[in-house]
Design an enzyme around this catalytic site. Structure first.
Site, PDB file in Angstrom:
ATOM      1  N   HIS A 145       3.546   6.245  -6.967  1.00 12.33           N
ATOM      2  CA  HIS A 145       2.665   7.227  -7.619  1.00 12.33           C
ATOM      3  C   HIS A 145       3.345   8.610  -7.571  1.00 12.33           C
ATOM      4  CE1 HIS A 145      -1.765   8.873  -7.968  1.00 12.33           C
ATOM      5  NE2 HIS A 145      -1.005   9.248  -8.968  1.00 12.33           N
ATOM      6  N   HIS A 184       0.826  -1.213   0.000  1.00 12.73           N
ATOM      7  CA  HIS A 184       0.000   0.000   0.000  1.00 12.73           C
ATOM      8  C   HIS A 184       0.862   1.267   0.000  1.00 12.73           C
ATOM      9  CE1 HIS A 184      -3.788   2.165   1.197  1.00 12.73           C
ATOM     10  NE2 HIS A 184      -2.890   3.054   1.611  1.00 12.73           N
ATOM     11  N   GLU A 185       1.755   1.369   0.982  1.00 13.32           N
ATOM     12  CA  GLU A 185       2.546   2.600   1.116  1.00 13.32           C
ATOM     13  C   GLU A 185       3.512   2.771  -0.050  1.00 13.32           C
ATOM     14  OE1 GLU A 185       1.568   4.795   3.090  1.00 13.32           O
ATOM     15  OE2 GLU A 185       0.274   3.511   4.302  1.00 13.32           O
TER      16      GLU A 185
HETATM   17 ZN   LIG Z   1      -3.189   5.113   1.815  1.00  4.81          ZN
END
Ligand SMILES: [Zn+2]
Length: 422
Positions: free
Chosen positions: A221, A214-215
């Site tokens: 991104h 997730h991180e």
């Molecule tokens: Zn998040």
């Protein structure tokens, strides 16, 4: 401050000690397997909110009235329209989300009925919906093993993405372990002109394996956007902020489901996925609908108070969770404990985020390289255009019904598989 500091939560017996209940301890107890303790904590927790409900209702109404003032002076039709205008999001997206999730509530009701059956309870309460249905199946991996597993799960994103993912570990972007004085939780921060950083407090839990994916999703991104955009257009909007992180989680989950031979672990992962959809898609849409209706009441000239807010909330809770759940009076006060309601029309972005992520992850698994290329154009997009158009590049068109339908189909599919294994 009222919720953070002055709330004065009651004391509770926990692990042999009498300690004051806190928001953190409450969620630990809620996902634990001691049912009597969950019931006790649930009642104690809401008893504290009940005592200050009038104050909280008035505070919330003040927030709504501020929104009404600004929507009038800015000439918007409604507070909701103003919020969507500011986010540069097509007004139809919100309505489509609420409509699609509303239509899918029968699947949630089925999940709740299944949960009740598996738990073997004659009646199931809101404090029974958090614990995993499959205890003792937790992944217990070292950080190194967990990181390698993430790399396996993210293989569909191609070698360039994986090499950046590894670069994050090898070049020290990630602060992994819990240390004294370190901030709790996990997050990523992107810095223009430098690489991103990730803060973790890694523990050997399934959740923390997904947290790495997730991180690092957030980080990459930022990395792509910062690399491709001028400074002024690099910072992506909140509307798309949880997409890259969730795409990684969905890809990892699908990899694990595909490769695991162990039926118990498979059930655990299906349950994990269903709860991810329940909390991020259904629950946040329930909140979104609450905000929309509360604002509409106030805009229609009806003052908001603890009674109409609580009955509105209870009605929505019944709609979303259905008849398998006993809706205790306490749950009608849940609106009073959601700090996000003071950032109006924010939470729906979690729901559209996971919807987009499921859609994009599926497209990547289905179409391979072409889909990955489009996804990277999205990752490089920053805030160069409006967020709904950016998501379209990656294949998630939130102005159409398809992504919402697909997310609900995923939920139903996981439910069916779980039912078949039960
Ligand atoms: Zn998040």
């Amino acid at each position: 401050m009222l919720d953070n500091a002055d709330l004065n939560l009651p004391e509770i017996e926990y692990e042999g000690k009498t300690i004051q209940l806190s928001h953190g301890l409450y969620s630990v107890i809620m996902s634990g397997h001691d049912r009597a303790k969950r019931e006790e904590a649930f009642k104690l927790y809401y008893s504290a909110f009940r005592k200050i409900l009038t104050t909280l209702a008035t505070t919330y109404y003040g927030n709504v009235k501020a929104n009404m003032f600004y929507k009038s002076v800015r000439g918007h039709e409604s507070c909701l329209n103003k919020a969507l205008f500011e986010e540069d999001v097509d007004a139809s997206v919100y309505a489509r989300l609420v409509k699609s999730v509303s239509e899918a509530t029968p699947i949630m009701h089925r999940y709740m009925a299944l949960r009740k059956r598996v738990l073997g309870y004659a009646d199931m309460h809101m404090y029974d919906i958090y614990p995993s249905l499959v205890p003792n199946a937790e992944l217990k991996l070292s950080f190194e093993e967990a990181f390698e597993l993430c790399l396996k799960g993210l293989e569909p994103l191609g070698e360039e993405y994986l090499s950046l993912f590894r670069k994050g570990r090898d070049e020290g972007w990630i602060d992994v372990c819990e240390t004294e004085g370190k901030r709790s939780g996990a997050y990523s921060i992107g810095i223009y002109g430098n690489h991103p950083f990730v803060l973790l407090n890694y523990q050997k839990t399934t959740h923390d394996v997904f947290t790495i994916a997730h991180e690092m999703g957030h980080s990459l991104h930022s990395y792509y956007s910062n690399g491709a955009q001028p400074y002024a257009k690099a910072d992506y909007k909140i509307f798309v902020a949880e997409v890259a992180s969730t795409v990684n989680e969905v890809l990892l989950l699908k990899y694990l489901l595909k490769t695991t031979e162990d039926a118990n672990l498979k059930k655990y992962l299906l349950n994990y996925f269903m709860d991810m959809i329940r909390t991020t898609l259904f629950r946040q849409t329930q909140f979104a609908e609450f905000e929309e209706k509360a604002h509409a009441l106030a805009e229609g000239g009806e003052p908001l108070n603890k009674d109409n807010l609580s009955s509105l909330y209870l009605e929505l809770n019944k709609k979303y969770y259905g008849e398998a759940v006993t809706h205790d009076e306490e749950i009608s006060f849940e609106w009073a404990r959601i700090p996000h309601f003071y950032r109006s029309f924010y939470v729906y972005k979690y729901a559209t985020g996971i919807t987009s992520a499921i859609c994009i992850a599926n497209r990547i698994l289905r179409e391979g390289e072409k889909a990955v290329e489009d996804y990277k154009r999205f990752l490089k997009g920053g805030c160069s255009t409006d967020p709904v158009s950016l998501l379209k590049i990656a294949g998630a068109d939130l102005t159409a019904e398809a992504p919402f339908k697909a997310a609900m189909a995923e939920f139903e599919e996981a439910l069916k598989e779980f039912e078949a294994l039960s």
